[in-house]
Design a protein around this motif. Structure first.
Motif, PDB file in Angstrom:
ATOM      1  N   ARG A  64      47.807  41.657  34.821  1.00 20.99           N
ATOM      2  CA  ARG A  64      46.745  40.683  35.904  1.00 20.99           C
ATOM      3  C   ARG A  64      47.617  41.517  37.043  1.00 20.99           C
ATOM      4  N   THR A  65      46.216  42.301  37.720  1.00 23.41           N
ATOM      5  CA  THR A  65      46.817  42.860  38.962  1.00 23.41           C
ATOM      6  C   THR A  65      46.335  41.856  40.296  1.00 23.41           C
ATOM      7  N   TYR A  66      47.014  41.843  41.163  1.00 28.74           N
ATOM      8  CA  TYR A  66      46.401  41.536  42.518  1.00 28.74           C
ATOM      9  C   TYR A  66      46.393  43.085  43.343  1.00 28.74           C
ATOM     10  N   GLU A  67      45.854  42.744  44.291  1.00 35.11           N
ATOM     11  CA  GLU A  67      45.982  43.711  45.290  1.00 35.11           C
ATOM     12  C   GLU A  67      45.217  42.488  46.890  1.00 35.11           C
ATOM     13  N   LEU A  68      46.244  42.545  47.749  1.00 30.10           N
ATOM     14  CA  LEU A  68      46.146  41.687  48.988  1.00 30.10           C
ATOM     15  C   LEU A  68      45.649  42.644  49.951  1.00 30.10           C
ATOM     16  N   ILE A  69      44.752  42.491  50.362  1.00 21.83           N
ATOM     17  CA  ILE A  69      44.385  44.473  51.420  1.00 21.83           C
ATOM     18  C   ILE A  69      44.442  43.220  53.413  1.00 21.83           C
ATOM     19  N   ALA A  70      44.896  43.886  54.052  1.00 16.36           N
ATOM     20  CA  ALA A  70      45.348  43.371  55.580  1.00 16.36           C
ATOM     21  C   ALA A  70      45.468  41.850  55.450  1.00 16.36           C
ATOM     22  N   GLU A  71      46.202  41.093  54.616  1.00 15.05           N
ATOM     23  CA  GLU A  71      46.191  39.494  54.220  1.00 15.05           C
ATOM     24  C   GLU A  71      45.126  38.946  54.637  1.00 15.05           C
ATOM     25  N   ARG A  72      44.045  39.393  53.696  1.00 15.35           N
ATOM     26  CA  ARG A  72      42.748  38.726  54.070  1.00 15.35           C
ATOM     27  C   ARG A  72      41.989  38.829  53.531  1.00 15.35           C
ATOM     28  N   HIS A  73      41.842  39.609  51.843  1.00 22.14           N
ATOM     29  CA  HIS A  73      41.279  39.615  50.821  1.00 22.14           C
ATOM     30  C   HIS A  73      42.050  39.408  49.839  1.00 22.14           C
ATOM     31  N   LEU A  74      41.854  38.900  48.555  1.00 21.55           N
ATOM     32  CA  LEU A  74      42.843  39.458  47.119  1.00 21.55           C
ATOM     33  C   LEU A  74      41.510  39.130  46.224  1.00 21.55           C
ATOM     34  N   ASN A  75      41.624  40.431  45.606  1.00 24.15           N
ATOM     35  CA  ASN A  75      41.064  40.918  44.832  1.00 24.15           C
ATOM     36  C   ASN A  75      42.198  40.574  42.953  1.00 24.15           C
ATOM     37  N   VAL A  76      41.650  40.021  42.111  1.00 23.19           N
ATOM     38  CA  VAL A  76      42.337  40.022  41.156  1.00 23.19           C
ATOM     39  C   VAL A  76      41.167  41.152  39.575  1.00 23.19           C
ATOM     40  N   GLY A  77      42.689  41.527  38.949  1.00 25.78           N
ATOM     41  CA  GLY A  77      41.607  41.927  37.912  1.00 25.78           C
ATOM     42  C   GLY A  77      42.714  41.477  36.827  1.00 25.78           C
ATOM     43  N   VAL A  78      41.955  41.579  35.327  1.00 32.41           N
ATOM     44  CA  VAL A  78      42.346  40.517  33.988  1.00 32.41           C
ATOM     45  C   VAL A  78      41.975  41.453  33.199  1.00 32.41           C
ATOM     46  N   ILE A  79      43.407  42.749  32.452  1.00 29.23           N
ATOM     47  CA  ILE A  79      42.652  43.067  31.367  1.00 29.23           C
ATOM     48  C   ILE A  79      43.941  42.376  30.360  1.00 29.23           C
ATOM     49  N   GLU A  80      42.643  41.935  29.160  1.00 30.39           N
ATOM     50  CA  GLU A  80      42.937  41.348  28.312  1.00 30.39           C
ATOM     51  C   GLU A  80      43.322  41.806  26.864  1.00 30.39           C
ATOM     52  N   ALA A  81      43.603  41.665  25.989  1.00 30.80           N
ATOM     53  CA  ALA A  81      43.868  41.850  24.168  1.00 30.80           C
ATOM     54  C   ALA A  81      42.541  42.858  23.762  1.00 30.80           C
ATOM     55  N   VAL A  82      42.582  43.557  23.918  1.00 31.37           N
ATOM     56  CA  VAL A  82      41.014  44.584  22.914  1.00 31.37           C
ATOM     57  C   VAL A  82      41.228  44.508  21.769  1.00 31.37           C
ATOM     58  N   ASP A  83      39.955  43.789  21.602  1.00 38.05           N
ATOM     59  CA  ASP A  83      38.935  43.334  20.671  1.00 38.05           C
ATOM     60  C   ASP A  83      37.953  43.905  20.682  1.00 38.05           C
ATOM     61  N   LEU A  84      37.581  45.224  19.126  1.00 38.85           N
ATOM     62  CA  LEU A  84      36.892  46.582  19.621  1.00 38.85           C
ATOM     63  C   LEU A  84      35.172  45.885  18.807  1.00 38.85           C
ATOM     64  N   THR A  85      34.948  44.594  18.497  1.00 42.78           N
ATOM     65  CA  THR A  85      33.825  44.300  17.916  1.00 42.78           C
ATOM     66  C   THR A  85      32.973  43.855  18.774  1.00 42.78           C
ATOM     67  N   GLN A  86      33.681  44.007  20.553  1.00 41.89           N
ATOM     68  CA  GLN A  86      33.154  43.814  21.817  1.00 41.89           C
ATOM     69  C   GLN A  86      32.253  44.456  22.572  1.00 41.89           C
ATOM     70  N   PHE A  87      31.943  45.966  21.534  1.00 39.19           N
ATOM     71  CA  PHE A  87      31.272  47.093  22.198  1.00 39.19           C
ATOM     72  C   PHE A  87      30.176  46.672  22.607  1.00 39.19           C
ATOM     73  N   GLY A  88      29.131  46.859  23.339  1.00 39.69           N
ATOM     74  CA  GLY A  88      28.380  47.049  24.165  1.00 39.69           C
ATOM     75  C   GLY A  88      26.980  48.156  23.882  1.00 39.69           C
ATOM     76  N   GLU A  89      25.721  47.942  25.075  1.00 40.23           N
ATOM     77  CA  GLU A  89      24.853  48.851  24.812  1.00 40.23           C
ATOM     78  C   GLU A  89      25.290  49.993  26.021  1.00 40.23           C
ATOM     79  N   GLY A  90      25.121  51.432  25.945  1.00 38.31           N
ATOM     80  CA  GLY A  90      25.331  52.787  26.889  1.00 38.31           C
ATOM     81  C   GLY A  90      26.941  52.642  27.439  1.00 38.31           C
ATOM     82  N   ILE A  91      27.382  54.361  27.995  1.00 34.98           N
ATOM     83  CA  ILE A  91      28.257  54.629  27.985  1.00 34.98           C
ATOM     84  C   ILE A  91      29.349  53.124  28.388  1.00 34.98           C
TER      85      ILE A  91
END
Length: 221
Positions: A64-91
């Motif tokens: 989990r990544t957390y970015e607090l910018i200028a003490e006003r906005h919080l961005n959160v990213g969650v990277i989970e365990a990879v499931d190679l069956t979850q490919f989509g179309e295109g790049i």
């Protein structure tokens, strides 16, 4: 996140420019991202406060990544365990199994102040916890910040007294808008490779806290 972390020494020097959802770029700049290399380079007396926290809940299970910018906005990213069956179309579809699920929210002054105060109480802006060892197979936090014009970096690993005494994590998780539950700390077999089945390919590394960021790394194969 499930690709083998085949980084060589030169790759460790790749400088992060912030979070990227391109998994290949993220691999090459991950150590720089965790230590806030871009935050350190830009930090100065006139720089707005900025805070980056990374929760490693076993690297191949959840980050989990957390970015607090200028003490006003919080961005959160969650990277989970990879499931190679979850490919989509295109790049984009090809890269989808390794991409983070992103979400953000605005904070009011009271919320941001509570988080920054908790970080201060927990020592995030004091001397770094030099030589604290961080394993991708375990649970740890890294904290990088440009706070009041100065760069700071430290980390804490589970289990430890620092982890037990920390208060910022409860404050941060209460503000976290992601619907994905946190992977809580537990005992893991740090000396064994746990592939979790044929759909997962493990990425493993060791690093530790230095005087001014991370002090090297050791990829494991």
């Amino acid at each position: 996140m499930g690709l083998v972390l085949a980084l060589v020494s030169s790759a460790a020097a790749c400088t992060s420019t912030g979070f990227t959802n391109n998994p290949l770029e993220r691999k090459l700049s991950w150590f720089s991202y965790m230590e806030g290399g871009d935050i350190r380079a830009a930090c100065g007396p006139a720089t707005p406060n900025r805070y980056r926290l990374v929760y490693n809940g076993v690297y191949n299970e959840q980050v989990r990544t957390y970015e607090l910018i200028a003490e006003r906005h919080l961005n959160v990213g969650v990277i989970e365990a990879v499931d190679l069956t979850q490919f989509g179309e295109g790049i984009g579809g090809i890269l989808a199994p390794w991409q983070a699920k992103m979400v953000g929210r605005d904070l009011d002054q009271e919320q941001s102040r509570a988080l920054v105060n908790a970080l201060a109480v927990d020592g995030a802006f004091g001397p770094p916890a030099v030589d604290t060892e961080l394993s991708s197979r375990g649970f740890f936090w890294t904290i990088a910040a440009c706070h009041q014009g100065a760069y700071h970096f430290t980390a804490l690993a589970w289990p430890s007294q620092a982890w037990d005494d920390a208060t910022f994590d409860d404050v941060l998780f209460a503000l976290d808008p992601s619907p994905i539950a946190v992977n809580p700390p537990r005992k893991t077999l740090l000396d064994r490779i746990n592939t979790g089945g044929p759909k997962n390919v493990e990425s493993i590394f060791n690093t530790k806290v230095g005087e001014n960021g991370l002090a090297g790394f050791q990829p494991l194969f």
